[in-house]
Design a protein around this motif. Structure first.
Motif, short mmCIF file in Angstrom:
data_model
loop_
_atom_site.label_atom_id
_atom_site.label_comp_id
_atom_site.label_asym_id
_atom_site.label_seq_id
_atom_site.Cartn_x
_atom_site.Cartn_y
_atom_site.Cartn_z
N UNK A 58 8.28 8.54 6.04
CA UNK A 58 8.19 9.66 6.98
C UNK A 58 8.87 9.33 8.31
N UNK A 65 0.84 -1.20 0.00
CA UNK A 65 0.00 0.00 0.00
C UNK A 65 0.87 1.24 0.00
N UNK A 66 0.56 2.20 -0.88
CA UNK A 66 1.42 3.37 -1.03
C UNK A 66 1.38 4.26 0.21
N UNK A 67 0.23 4.32 0.90
CA UNK A 67 0.18 5.19 2.08
C UNK A 67 1.06 4.61 3.20
N UNK A 68 1.14 3.28 3.28
CA UNK A 68 2.07 2.66 4.25
C UNK A 68 3.50 3.00 3.90
N UNK A 85 -0.65 12.79 0.46
CA UNK A 85 0.77 12.90 0.74
C UNK A 85 1.41 14.06 -0.02
N UNK A 88 -3.91 8.60 -2.58
CA UNK A 88 -3.84 7.17 -2.78
C UNK A 88 -5.02 6.50 -2.10
N UNK A 118 -1.94 9.31 6.35
CA UNK A 118 -1.86 7.92 5.90
C UNK A 118 -2.75 7.07 6.79
N UNK A 119 -3.08 5.86 6.32
CA UNK A 119 -4.03 4.98 7.03
C UNK A 119 -5.31 5.73 7.38
N UNK A 124 3.27 15.85 10.00
CA UNK A 124 2.06 15.07 9.74
C UNK A 124 1.90 14.83 8.24
N UNK A 125 1.63 13.57 7.86
CA UNK A 125 1.10 13.30 6.52
C UNK A 125 -0.10 12.39 6.75
N UNK A 155 -8.90 2.14 2.79
CA UNK A 155 -7.69 2.83 3.24
C UNK A 155 -7.27 3.88 2.23
N UNK A 173 4.21 6.55 4.83
CA UNK A 173 4.33 6.69 6.29
C UNK A 173 5.67 6.14 6.77
#
Lengths: 255, 251
Positions: free
Chosen positions: A153, A144-147, B195, B246, B226-227, B223-224, B191, A150
């Motif tokens: 980050x 997953x791209x958001x993982x 970003x 995403x 995500x999840x 902060x970004x 989800x 993160x």
């Protein structure tokens, strides 16, 4: 100063470099094929939640062991950390019975599994030892791209620590703008493809040596020029920038 | 700016849902996601970037194991193979060339990435103002390639380009517009994330998410989003900075 000697087949102490203390964090994605050598270099191995399933299920294929049972008994993480919503009950029980410390953080939903693991390592490492510690992370990229975003980050949030994200194809490090960086290239295991990315903010001036297309006071910005498909041409690459940069280098076919 | 992933639905979207997008498909050199045959059937133009042709040649019959491989290859024949030709296997190039695929050799141009060249090509060869370019194989694999592909989104902010993998899809939300993202709940979510790649964002406001942003600043090192979780069929986003959106894809 950075080196990828943790990728070499046996513990290797290059001359003139301080002894590195390695920790390994295993996240919940397919294990890279060179994980046994990372495990061998590390003094501390932490599985983030479902990362324990990966060690339990997949480590055997990465070794020359005779049978799965001896692999499982040999590769026991010191700590399993996270909110425990992915680890299978039988896997948790097995490692608990083998002596792993189970650190249940299910009350804390604000941060990712990697963040929790790095935070724990950060807390227990005295300030003077931080520069000598290198945290190796598998399973942070892809999926997953958001993982992935993160996890990248986390490198920025803990920029006083050396953290390396690894996949089968490449590794990634953060090069904070506060330092001039020397990257020692282990050409038997890494390269030649590399890149530098101003993911957080643009760079008005970056200078490198040791690359095929060096930068010389160059600007880099998403939407314009970033350094991709570059090539390492020297055993030592240097990078100095006014912005935090992500460094990546491809990994050779390691088994 | 309105965004929709109706192209991922198993049957064509109903008429009256808005102007039909002219869909082009670009295949880069990574394993095909499981929904590649579906997207292929939606596209008016299919371009393989160099070794992407190997992936179609090998991968389409694997995704459709009940069908005869030669029939599959004839049906899923790229319109164009474009690139510097250093990855496509000679027999694959010849196979498709014999079937009428146009081969466009770029080996003289080493300054731009494969995806960049393909986007330029598709834009030049499409006259529809409602163009949507779907890209397979742009994320995962070598990280410098992935960053280069995300950079292509930033370099073409006025073109609707979606990067897709088995796990998720990604597109740019340019700062110049207020965005409405229509969520196809049968295939996307829950989800999601927003970003700020390349530049901090001083102010982003959203609706439709579990953790909405309200004039919130986001940046790497801070902060970004995500999840996050999609809670409504329509998500709105406005920001003073370009953001990457995403959303996860369901199995």
């Amino acid at each position: 100063m950075h080196s990828s000697s943790f990728l070499l087949p046996k513990p290797h102490q290059p001359a003139n470099k301080p002894i590195k203390n390695y920790a390994l964090v295993v996240l919940n994605q397919h294990l890279p094929r060179f994980i046994p050598r990372l495990w061998a270099h590390a003094n501390l191995r932490i599985c983030a939640d479902g990362g324990a399933n990966r060690i339990f299920d997949e480590m055997f294929q990465m070794t020359n062991d005779e049978d799965e049972k001896s692999t499982r008994n040999r590769y026991v993480p010191e700590i399993i950390e996270g909110d425990m919503d992915s680890i299978r009950p039988e896997v948790k029980l097995f490692y608990y019975s083998q002596g792993s410390k189970i650190s249940d953080k299910s009350h804390n939903q604000e941060t990712t599994d990697l963040h929790k693991c790095i935070s724990r390592i950060h807390q227990r490492t005295p300030a003077h030892e931080k520069s000598n510690l290198c945290v190796l992370v598998t399973g942070a990229l892809g999926g997953r791209f958001d993982h992935e975003a993160a996890n990248i980050n986390v490198l920025y949030l803990f920029s006083d620590m050396r953290i390396v994200l690894l996949s089968d194809d490449c590794l990634i490090r953060l090069l904070p703008k506060t330092h001039r960086h020397e990257l020692y290239i282990e050409s038997s295991v890494e390269g030649p493809h590399c890149g530098l990315f101003p993911v957080g903010a643009p760079s008005t001036s970056t200078t490198t040596t040791g690359l095929k297309w060096n930068l010389s006071g160059s600007k880099m910005r998403f939407g314009s020029m970033i350094s991709t498909s570059n090539i390492v041409q020297s055993e030592k690459v240097t990078v100095q920038s006014d912005a935090d940069l992500l460094w990546t280098i491809s990994l050779r076919n390691l088994t | 700016m309105r965004h929709s992933s109706a192209f991922l639905l198993p049957s064509p979207p109903p008429a009256g849902g808005g102007p039909a997008a002219d869909v082009a498909l670009v295949v880069l050199n990574q394993p095909l996601p499981r929904f590649a045959p579906l997207l292929w059937s939606r596209a008016a133009l299919r371009v393989c970037a160099d070794g992407g042709a190997n992936r179609v040649f090998d991968g389409m019959p694997e995704l459709l194991p009940d069908q005869d491989p030669d029939e599959v290859r004839a049906r899923y024949k790229p319109d164009v193979i474009k690139g510097d030709m250093d990855s496509v296997r000679p027999e694959v190039k010849e196979y498709y060339s014999n079937m009428g695929t146009r081969i466009v050799d770029d080996s003289h141009d080493q300054d731009t990435t494969d995806l960049h060249k393909c986007i330029t090509f598709v834009v030049k060869n499409s006259d529809n103002s409602n163009l949507c370019i779907l890209v397979l194989g742009a994320v995962g694999g070598r990280f410098d390639h992935e960053m280069g592909n995300i950079n292509v989104l930033h370099m073409f902010p006025n073109i609707n380009i979606v990067l897709l993998s088995d796990a998720c899809l990604i597109f740019l939300l340019p700062r110049t517009h207020a965005h409405e993202i229509h969520i196809e709940r049968s295939i996307e979510g829950p989800h999601c994330g927003l970003i700020p790649i390349g530049m901090p964002s001083t102010s982003t406001t959203t609706t439709g998410l579990r953790w909405n942003l309200d004039n919130t600043s986001m940046n790497y090192g801070g902060l970004i989003s995500t999840s996050n979780i999609v809670e409504e069929d329509k998500v709105t986003v406005t920001s003073e900075s370009d953001l990457i959106w995403t959303v996860s894809l369901q199995k």
